[in-house]
Design an enzyme around this catalytic site. Structure first.
Site, mmCIF file in Angstrom:
data_model
loop_
_atom_site.group_PDB
_atom_site.id
_atom_site.type_symbol
_atom_site.label_atom_id
_atom_site.label_comp_id
_atom_site.label_asym_id
_atom_site.label_seq_id
_atom_site.Cartn_x
_atom_site.Cartn_y
_atom_site.Cartn_z
ATOM 1 N N LYS A 122 0.818 -1.215 0.000
ATOM 2 C CA LYS A 122 0.000 0.000 0.000
ATOM 3 C C LYS A 122 0.844 1.254 0.000
ATOM 4 C CE LYS A 122 -4.549 -1.029 1.872
ATOM 5 N NZ LYS A 122 -5.573 -0.504 2.793
ATOM 6 N N LYS A 205 -7.918 -9.391 -9.184
ATOM 7 C CA LYS A 205 -9.033 -9.422 -8.256
ATOM 8 C C LYS A 205 -10.086 -8.373 -8.647
ATOM 9 C CE LYS A 205 -9.660 -9.398 -3.280
ATOM 10 N NZ LYS A 205 -9.079 -9.393 -1.948
ATOM 11 N N LYS A 208 -13.029 -2.398 -6.395
ATOM 12 C CA LYS A 208 -13.803 -1.160 -6.492
ATOM 13 C C LYS A 208 -12.969 -0.042 -7.090
ATOM 14 C CE LYS A 208 -12.577 -0.585 -1.682
ATOM 15 N NZ LYS A 208 -13.000 -0.986 -0.344
#
Ligand code: TRP
Length: 343
Positions: A122, A205, A208
């Site tokens: 991240k 994957k 969103k």
């Protein structure tokens, strides 16, 4: 007077959390929420948390964060989580999470935290500019779980390392203070079968944050949108095989089979047995019907619930009060064990 330290074998309790950091997809539904509903129905006392304090480890626009928190709550309820059976609440309303989080930050070691692969992913190349909260986040996650003495935590594969850290933190706390206070939590890891991939690229994957809305089914999509996205999903030219082995090297086909299996509550083998030999021109309409059948009522109920945020806020407030009733005595004992003077 000092309360006696609880050394009973830990009774089963489920905790899990989802970050309210954007829209919900079919991946959240099949990979997490549907399993939460099954756990609820098994009768084990369960808490499901919208982890807003985790969400702000990366920038969140305030109005969007409030909306995403309420929408996540609506998604939980529309999917079958019942506020009368499970405790539904947002993390920031129960201050004990942050309070225990601090104590556990003092138990966790820098070396442990530095090994967390999700932080590295991240934070990326610009780790110097990541928030301190993003680095410390797994200690807060351990607190989310341990503040309820939760024994079972359903999560995706990507959270496995954080759960191992939670076990390490609990064990070190118990060892350092000479107590058997925090349970060593069991991860309940989502299997590969429930991992939902992008409709445009079966090796990625479903997310969103993918720029293409056609890559995902949002839990707020209406029937027409759901059917259109399935019809346009990427596939290959071969018909479906009758056995799982035949899906080797065909990630898009495998993904659609997995989605069918997840929605129909059957195994991928069952789907192959039923659908083997059929062309996608036949399979896709069947899948579209099934997806509309299962998901359109959920999106309808979500939009109904979102029209009355007062009702959602009342549910969250009640959930928070119930959660606090469990968390407060555990925090109190933790402070006593650590040696904090209280009254
Ligand atoms: N870290 C989890 C995620 O990003 C969310 C989470 C926060 C969580 N606290 C938790 C999950 C406690 C399970 C238990 O998906």
């Amino acid at each position: 007077m000092t309360a006696p330290i609880d050394t009973r074998p830990h009774t089963p309790r489920v905790f899990s959390g989802i970050q309210p950091s954007g829209g919900l997809t079919l991946g959240n539904y099949l990979g997490a929420i549907k399993r939460f509903v099954a756990m609820q129905e098994s009768g084990t006392p369960s808490l499901y948390c919208m982890v807003d304090l985790h969400a702000i480890t990366v920038w969140q626009d305030p109005a969007s964060l409030s909306r995403a928190t309420r929408e996540l709550c609506a998604g939980f309820i529309a999917s079958g989580l019942d506020p009368e059976k499970s405790i539904l609440f947002n993390q920031s309303q129960v201050a004990e999470h942050a309070q225990l989080g601090w104590v556990l930050s003092c138990v966790a070691r820098m070396g442990w935290m530095k090994r967390m692969t999700q932080f590295k992913d991240k934070a990326g190349k610009n780790a110097e500019n990541a928030s301190l909260g993003l680095f410390g986040y797994p200690a807060l996650m351990a607190a989310d779980i341990l503040i309820y003495h939760a024994t079972h935590v359903p999560v995706g594969e990507d959270q496995k390392q954080h759960l191992e850290l939670t076990r390490d933190i609990a064990a070190k706390f118990n060892h350092d203070y000479g107590v058997d206070f925090f349970p060593i939590t069991e991860p309940v890891i989502e299997g590969a079968a429930t991992r939902v991939m992008s409709l445009r690229d079966g090796s990625k994957k479903m997310s969103k944050s993918d720029p293409s809305d056609m890559s995902r089914i949002n839990m707020t999509d209406d029937a027409d949108t759901i059917a259109k996205k399935i019809r346009k999903a990427k596939t290959d030219a071969e018909p479906l095989p009758s056995e799982l082995d035949g899906l080797e090297g065909r990630p898009e086909a495998r993904n659609l089979v997995n989605i069918y299996a997840g929605l129909a509550d059957v195994s991928a083998e069952d789907v192959m047995r039923e659908m083997g030999g059929r062309a996608f021109s036949e399979f896709k309409p069947a899948l579209a019907d099934l997806a509309v059948d299962k998901m359109a009522p959920i999106s309808g109920e979500m939009s109904r619930l979102m029209q009355d945020t007062g009702e959602i806020d009342a549910i969250l407030a009640r959930g928070a009060a119930d959660a606090r009733a469990i968390a407060a005595p555990i925090l109190k004992r933790t402070y006593e064990i650590v040696g904090m003077v209280g009254s």
